[in-house]
Write an enzyme that holds these catalytic residues in place. Structure first.
Site, PDB file in Angstrom:
ATOM      1  N   GLU A 143       0.827  -1.220   0.000  1.00 42.34           N
ATOM      2  CA  GLU A 143       0.000   0.000   0.000  1.00 42.34           C
ATOM      3  C   GLU A 143       0.852   1.257   0.000  1.00 42.34           C
ATOM      4  O   GLU A 143       0.537   2.221  -0.720  1.00 42.34           O
ATOM      5  CB  GLU A 143      -0.951   0.025   1.214  1.00 42.34           C
ATOM      6  CG  GLU A 143      -1.855  -1.182   1.394  1.00 42.34           C
ATOM      7  CD  GLU A 143      -2.607  -1.599   0.150  1.00 42.34           C
ATOM      8  OE1 GLU A 143      -3.030  -2.766   0.069  1.00 42.34           O
ATOM      9  OE2 GLU A 143      -2.764  -0.776  -0.791  1.00 42.34           O
ATOM     10  N   HIS A 146       1.903   2.205  -3.372  1.00 42.44           N
ATOM     11  CA  HIS A 146       0.870   2.916  -4.135  1.00 42.44           C
ATOM     12  C   HIS A 146       0.933   4.419  -3.884  1.00 42.44           C
ATOM     13  O   HIS A 146       0.697   5.218  -4.793  1.00 42.44           O
ATOM     14  CB  HIS A 146      -0.540   2.420  -3.766  1.00 42.44           C
ATOM     15  CG  HIS A 146      -0.990   1.193  -4.496  1.00 42.44           C
ATOM     16  ND1 HIS A 146      -1.057   1.110  -5.868  1.00 42.44           N
ATOM     17  CD2 HIS A 146      -1.428  -0.003  -4.024  1.00 42.44           C
ATOM     18  CE1 HIS A 146      -1.503  -0.100  -6.210  1.00 42.44           C
ATOM     19  NE2 HIS A 146      -1.739  -0.789  -5.121  1.00 42.44           N
TER      20      HIS A 146
HETATM   21  O1  LIG Z   1      -4.600  -3.765  -4.472  1.00 39.03           O
HETATM   22  C1  LIG Z   1      -4.647  -3.888  -3.275  1.00 39.03           C
HETATM   23  N1  LIG Z   1      -4.081  -3.003  -2.473  1.00 39.03           N
HETATM   24  O2  LIG Z   1      -3.420  -1.953  -3.030  1.00 39.03           O
HETATM   25  N2  LIG Z   1      -5.212  -4.991  -2.686  1.00 39.03           N
HETATM   26  C2  LIG Z   1      -4.424  -6.201  -2.577  1.00 39.03           C
HETATM   27  C3  LIG Z   1      -3.625  -6.138  -1.287  1.00 39.03           C
HETATM   28  C4  LIG Z   1      -2.479  -7.114  -1.152  1.00 39.03           C
HETATM   29  C5  LIG Z   1      -1.214  -6.641  -0.836  1.00 39.03           C
HETATM   30  C6  LIG Z   1      -0.115  -7.508  -0.679  1.00 39.03           C
HETATM   31  C7  LIG Z   1      -0.295  -8.906  -0.807  1.00 39.03           C
HETATM   32  C8  LIG Z   1      -1.565  -9.403  -1.145  1.00 39.03           C
HETATM   33  C9  LIG Z   1      -2.660  -8.514  -1.312  1.00 39.03           C
HETATM   34  C10 LIG Z   1      -5.390  -7.384  -2.558  1.00 39.03           C
HETATM   35  O3  LIG Z   1      -5.186  -8.293  -3.356  1.00 39.03           O
HETATM   36  O4  LIG Z   1      -6.316  -7.349  -1.740  1.00 39.03           O
HETATM   37 ZN   LIG Z   2      -2.550  -2.729  -4.912  1.00 37.91          ZN
END
Ligand SMILES: O=C(NO)N[C@@H](Cc1ccccc1)C(=O)O
Ligand SMILES: [Zn+2]
Length: 157
Positions: A143, A146
């Site tokens: 995150e 991002h």
């Molecule tokens: O896109 C997002 N968050 O930015 N969501 C991801 C978050 C995430 C991060 C790291 C490992 C697995 C998953 C999701 O698949 O729910």
């Molecule tokens: Zn993401």
């Protein structure tokens, strides 16, 4: 606040450096943060960052819990983190699979720091300092990327 849509890879918003929010604005954003969490839950996400719904501010939600997309994810309360930072990161790195709501249908193996110390503000303006490890540390790092215009494919092995 019209309904939020998740920006897909290729949208330049995902490549911006998001802006700090001033503590005086936190409460103004409360309805937006509720909508952001709703959107994440709709997509069985375990995290989501504001830039993914085209709001280029330094805020995200970390919400690890077992779900159809990540059956082994550890359980934690969904946590909104404002102006988050990593204050220490382990030398030790771990590889694991990641996905992204902005890059649907794709998973990749990504190396992340296995342990981190972080700081962030709560909606009430309280500073939290804590440490994370494993999958939850992974989500935080995903995150935070991002907020700095990075996506997990940029780091995929
Ligand atoms: O896109 C997002 N968050 O930015 N969501 C991801 C978050 C995430 C991060 C790291 C490992 C697995 C998953 C999701 O698949 O729910
Ligand atoms: Zn993401």
């Amino acid at each position: 606040m019209e309904t939020l849509t998740i920006a897909q890879l290729g949208n330049p918003i995902l490549r911006e450096h998001a802006s700090l929010i001033s503590a005086t604005q936190y409460q103004e954003f409360a309805p937006f943060f509720n909508a952001l969490q709703q959107k994440m839950l709709e997509h069985n996400g375990v995290g989501i960052a504001a830039p993914q719904v085209s709001e280029s501010i330094r805020a995200f939600i970390v919400a690890s819990r077992p779900n159809p997309r990540y059956p082994d994810a550890p359980m934690m309360e969904p946590t909104l983190m404002l102006n988050p930072e990593i204050t220490w990161a382990s030398e030790n790195m771990e590889k694991d699979w990641e996905g992204c709501l902005s890059i649907p249908g794709i998973r990749a193996l990504v190396s992340r720091h296995s342990h981190i110390e972080v700081r962030y503000d709560t909606l009430e303006g309280k500073e939290v300092k804590t440490q994370m490890e494993g999958f939850i540390a992974r989500i935080f790092q995903h995150e935070l990327d991002h907020l700095n215009g990075l996506v997990f494919l940029d780091r995929a092995d």
